[in-house]
Design a protein around this motif. Structure first.
Motif, short mmCIF file in Angstrom:
data_model
loop_
_atom_site.label_atom_id
_atom_site.label_comp_id
_atom_site.label_asym_id
_atom_site.label_seq_id
_atom_site.Cartn_x
_atom_site.Cartn_y
_atom_site.Cartn_z
N ALA A 1 -21.96 51.58 -61.37
CA ALA A 1 -22.42 51.90 -60.00
C ALA A 1 -21.34 51.97 -58.97
O ALA A 1 -21.46 52.53 -58.12
CB ALA A 1 -23.76 51.20 -59.37
N LEU A 2 -20.34 50.97 -59.26
CA LEU A 2 -19.03 50.88 -58.33
C LEU A 2 -18.09 51.59 -58.94
O LEU A 2 -16.89 51.34 -58.35
CB LEU A 2 -18.89 49.13 -58.43
N MET A 3 -18.24 52.56 -59.75
CA MET A 3 -17.32 53.51 -60.05
C MET A 3 -17.29 54.73 -59.21
O MET A 3 -18.44 55.29 -59.00
CB MET A 3 -17.24 53.97 -61.51
N THR A 4 -16.01 55.21 -58.68
CA THR A 4 -16.29 56.49 -58.00
C THR A 4 -16.58 57.76 -58.87
O THR A 4 -16.31 57.82 -59.85
CB THR A 4 -15.06 56.70 -57.26
N ASP A 5 -17.00 58.80 -58.12
CA ASP A 5 -17.34 59.93 -58.64
C ASP A 5 -16.05 60.40 -59.11
O ASP A 5 -16.25 61.31 -60.21
CB ASP A 5 -18.23 60.98 -57.68
N GLN A 6 -14.95 60.50 -58.31
CA GLN A 6 -13.72 60.98 -58.64
C GLN A 6 -13.20 60.31 -60.13
O GLN A 6 -12.87 61.35 -61.16
CB GLN A 6 -12.87 60.70 -57.79
N VAL A 7 -13.44 59.27 -60.23
CA VAL A 7 -12.98 58.69 -61.70
C VAL A 7 -14.01 59.23 -62.80
O VAL A 7 -13.56 59.44 -63.82
CB VAL A 7 -13.01 57.29 -61.48
N ARG A 8 -15.25 59.01 -62.36
CA ARG A 8 -16.23 59.82 -63.21
C ARG A 8 -15.86 60.98 -63.67
O ARG A 8 -15.82 61.29 -65.07
CB ARG A 8 -17.67 59.55 -62.90
N VAL B 1 -6.52 55.66 -63.44
CA VAL B 1 -7.76 55.42 -62.69
C VAL B 1 -8.23 54.08 -62.60
O VAL B 1 -7.80 53.03 -63.67
CB VAL B 1 -8.83 56.29 -63.28
N GLY B 2 -9.05 53.69 -61.55
CA GLY B 2 -9.52 52.41 -61.35
C GLY B 2 -11.24 52.45 -61.83
O GLY B 2 -11.88 53.27 -61.28
N LEU B 3 -11.53 51.63 -62.62
CA LEU B 3 -12.82 51.59 -63.19
C LEU B 3 -13.86 51.05 -62.33
O LEU B 3 -14.97 50.79 -62.53
CB LEU B 3 -12.87 51.20 -64.48
N GLY B 4 -13.32 50.24 -61.28
CA GLY B 4 -14.04 49.28 -60.65
C GLY B 4 -14.49 47.88 -61.12
O GLY B 4 -13.85 47.75 -62.21
N GLY C 1 -10.04 52.64 -57.34
CA GLY C 1 -11.45 51.96 -57.61
C GLY C 1 -11.56 50.86 -56.78
O GLY C 1 -10.62 50.49 -55.76
N ILE C 2 -12.64 50.22 -56.67
CA ILE C 2 -12.99 49.03 -55.87
C ILE C 2 -12.48 47.76 -56.42
O ILE C 2 -12.82 47.56 -57.76
CB ILE C 2 -14.55 48.95 -55.75
N THR C 3 -11.42 47.18 -55.82
CA THR C 3 -10.77 46.14 -56.41
C THR C 3 -11.67 44.90 -56.49
O THR C 3 -12.51 44.64 -55.47
CB THR C 3 -9.48 45.92 -55.60
N ALA C 4 -11.61 43.76 -57.25
CA ALA C 4 -12.48 42.78 -57.49
C ALA C 4 -12.50 41.97 -56.04
O ALA C 4 -13.53 41.41 -55.97
CB ALA C 4 -11.50 41.82 -58.65
#
Ligand code: SAH
Length: 260
Positions: free
Chosen positions: A22-29, A14-17, A123-126
């Protein structure tokens, strides 16, 4: 060995953002909530501290392959395992390390890991978090280059920068420099200075979406090696990238004049 569906282990990569929850996806959460164990580099594991349901397995940054094998072994025993990356797990991060280990598996490992349900969650990449904070510097064609020479020759990095500049791509640089490679970013800057005009915009985005975030936009002529460290993603504009108010953007078309 016959493993029932209920006992089937999983490995969610998983990607934490980039930092801000707030930038973490609901799927990862949801995957974090459902997991029993989490593997990752120390600082990423720290972001999950306080989640009592999780057993945390922190490791050093250079131990990616061992970490991937250990996570697969635990998942093979029926656990719901997370492999953490910051940003997106497919961008210079753990997803490829997991597949490298799966590809190189011994027959015995293959048998053990066959039942593990492996899934990658984005996840949202840098680079994208930084681009949004700046405006839209990646609004036209761009490429993304890892400046770390741990896993590829420095000559390949330099060639990619020069060819990308010649093709007028905007660029995002990850891992611009570290203590073990202080000269790496200086070389990259020199290649850019050779290939681009001195007015070219270059953006240094450090700790994006974290409390100590800084954004610094300069011309290539004014850029110096110490403007980037290992917490910085560097975004280089193309020949049309410009500023509008406090924002930096790259137009979608070549119909607009350069540096207009
Ligand atoms: N998988 C991560 C990248 C890991 S490589 C992702 O998708 O973002 C580590 C590099 O990412 C750092 O050296 C830096 O260049 C960049 N980086 C990661 N998080 C960042 C942040 N919050 N702000 C700026 N750069 C960041």
């Amino acid at each position: 060995m016959n493993i029932s569906a209920a006992a089937r282990g999983s490995l969610r990569v998983v990607g934490l953002g980039p930092g801000d929850d707030a930038l973490m996806t609901d799927q990862v959460r949801a995957s974090i909530a459902a997991a029993t164990d989490a593997f990752g580099y120390f600082p990423y594991i720290e972001r999950l501290q306080g989640l009592g349901h999780l057993q945390l397995h922190a490791s050093d940054n250079r131990e990616e392959l061992d970490r991937a094998r250990a996570a697969l072994d635990l998942a093979a025993r029926g656990r719901q395992v997370l492999m953490l990356s910051s940003g997106d797990p497919g961008v210079f991060a753990m997803a490829s390390a997991v597949f490298e280990v799966l590809e190189a598996a011994t027959p015995e490992q293959q048998q053990r890991w066959a039942a593990v349900d492996v899934e990658v969650q984005p996840g949202i990449t840098a680079m994208l978090a930084a681009a949004a904070r700046l405006g839209a510097p990646l609004g036209h064609d761009f490429c993304c280059i890892n400046l770390s020479d741990n896993l590829k020759p420095a000559a390949v990095i330099e060639l990619r920068i020069r060819l990308a500049a010649q093709a007028d791509f905007a660029m995002a640089f990850y891992n611009p420099c570290s203590k073990s490679r202080p000269e790496g970013f200086a070389r990259a800057l020199q290649a850019l200075k050779d290939e681009c005009e001195p007015e070219r915009l270059i953006c240094f985005a450090r700790n994006v979406s974290r409390p100590d975030e800084t954004l610094n936009v300069v011309t290539l002529a004014a850029a110096t090696p110490e403007m980037a460290d290992m917490r910085t993603v560097v975004i280089v504009g193309n020949s049309l990238t410009r500023q509008v108010g406090r924002h930096v953007y790259t137009p979608r078309s070549y119909g607009l004049p350069a540096h207009g």
